[in-house]
Design an enzyme around this catalytic site. Structure first.
Site, PDB file in Angstrom:
ATOM      1  N   GLN A  27       0.825  -1.209   0.000  1.00 40.56           N
ATOM      2  CA  GLN A  27       0.000   0.000   0.000  1.00 40.56           C
ATOM      3  C   GLN A  27       0.854   1.251   0.000  1.00 40.56           C
ATOM      4  O   GLN A  27       2.000   1.240   0.411  1.00 40.56           O
ATOM      5  CB  GLN A  27      -0.966   0.001   1.177  1.00 40.56           C
ATOM      6  CG  GLN A  27      -0.322   0.040   2.539  1.00 40.56           C
ATOM      7  CD  GLN A  27      -1.340  -0.172   3.639  1.00 40.56           C
ATOM      8  OE1 GLN A  27      -2.116  -1.104   3.612  1.00 40.56           O
ATOM      9  NE2 GLN A  27      -1.315   0.705   4.627  1.00 40.56           N
ATOM     10  N   GLY A  28       0.234   2.299  -0.506  1.00 43.85           N
ATOM     11  CA  GLY A  28       0.860   3.606  -0.528  1.00 43.85           C
ATOM     12  C   GLY A  28      -0.210   4.668  -0.380  1.00 43.85           C
ATOM     13  O   GLY A  28      -1.409   4.382  -0.472  1.00 43.85           O
ATOM     14  N   TYR A  29       0.219   5.887  -0.155  1.00 39.25           N
ATOM     15  CA  TYR A  29      -0.711   6.997   0.061  1.00 39.25           C
ATOM     16  C   TYR A  29      -0.491   8.049  -1.007  1.00 39.25           C
ATOM     17  O   TYR A  29       0.612   8.552  -1.181  1.00 39.25           O
ATOM     18  CB  TYR A  29      -0.520   7.584   1.462  1.00 39.25           C
ATOM     19  CG  TYR A  29      -0.943   6.606   2.532  1.00 39.25           C
ATOM     20  CD1 TYR A  29      -2.215   6.656   3.063  1.00 39.25           C
ATOM     21  CD2 TYR A  29      -0.085   5.605   2.957  1.00 39.25           C
ATOM     22  CE1 TYR A  29      -2.618   5.736   4.012  1.00 39.25           C
ATOM     23  CE2 TYR A  29      -0.476   4.676   3.912  1.00 39.25           C
ATOM     24  CZ  TYR A  29      -1.747   4.747   4.433  1.00 39.25           C
ATOM     25  OH  TYR A  29      -2.157   3.839   5.352  1.00 39.25           O
ATOM     26  N   ILE A  30      -1.560   8.386  -1.706  1.00 41.43           N
ATOM     27  CA  ILE A  30      -1.526   9.455  -2.697  1.00 41.43           C
ATOM     28  C   ILE A  30      -1.353  10.784  -1.971  1.00 41.43           C
ATOM     29  O   ILE A  30      -0.573  11.628  -2.368  1.00 41.43           O
ATOM     30  CB  ILE A  30      -2.811   9.475  -3.558  1.00 41.43           C
ATOM     31  CG1 ILE A  30      -2.968   8.148  -4.309  1.00 41.43           C
ATOM     32  CG2 ILE A  30      -2.839  10.669  -4.500  1.00 41.43           C
ATOM     33  CD1 ILE A  30      -1.918   7.898  -5.360  1.00 41.43           C
TER      34      ILE A  30
END
Length: 152
Positions: A27-30
């Site tokens: 997962q990553g965060y925009i």
């Protein structure tokens, strides 16, 4: 509006035999701010876009939508950093504990989460729970990307 009520705990790995069927998550965060975030997650063969909002770590609004895998890969490429972990589901009583074993820069960290119907709900903690960290923002996934466990 979907409300997520979640408590988070550190795990004593010596007391918890993990199941064999964990699911790899990337997962990553925009974007992320103290009160809101937009997360992209690949969980096994599925991908999700999740918006979380709220000032209370224990109780936040959460909106999650399944998205095409190709979109998820493209969106993850936009993220400055990613977090990887393996999630194990452990049923106990009428709950399901989500135990996350972190990899990469967060190797060595094992966190268990449980979702509750209300913030006042009482639960019996399993013997493998070490300490509660629900109110400590450094254990939020978005924080672990910015300040990984290996730097503590």
């Amino acid at each position: 509006m979907a409300i997520e009520i979640e408590r988070k705990f550190l795990v004593n790995k010596d007391l918890l035999p993990l199941p064999n069927d964990g699911k790899k998550l990337i997962q990553g965060y925009i974007w992320s701010y103290p009160q809101k975030s937009l997360r992209i997650r690949i969980a096994g063969e599925k991908a999700f876009l999740t918006i979380k909002a709220g000032n209370d770590i224990l109780k936040r609004s959460e909106f999650e939508y399944e998205i095409p895998m190709t979109d998820a890969h493209e969106l993850l490429d936009l993220c400055d950093a990613k977090i990887e972990k393996t999630r194990y589901l452990i049923p106990m009583d009428s709950y399901t504990w989500e135990v996350d074993v972190f990899h990469g820069d967060n190797q060595g960290l094992i966190v268990a989460e449980i979702e509750l119907a209300s913030s006042e709900e009482q639960i019996q903690l399993p013997e493998w729970i070490d300490q509660e960290v629900s109110n400590d923002p450094k254990y939020l996934n978005v924080s672990l990307i910015e300040n990984p466990f290996i730097k503590w």
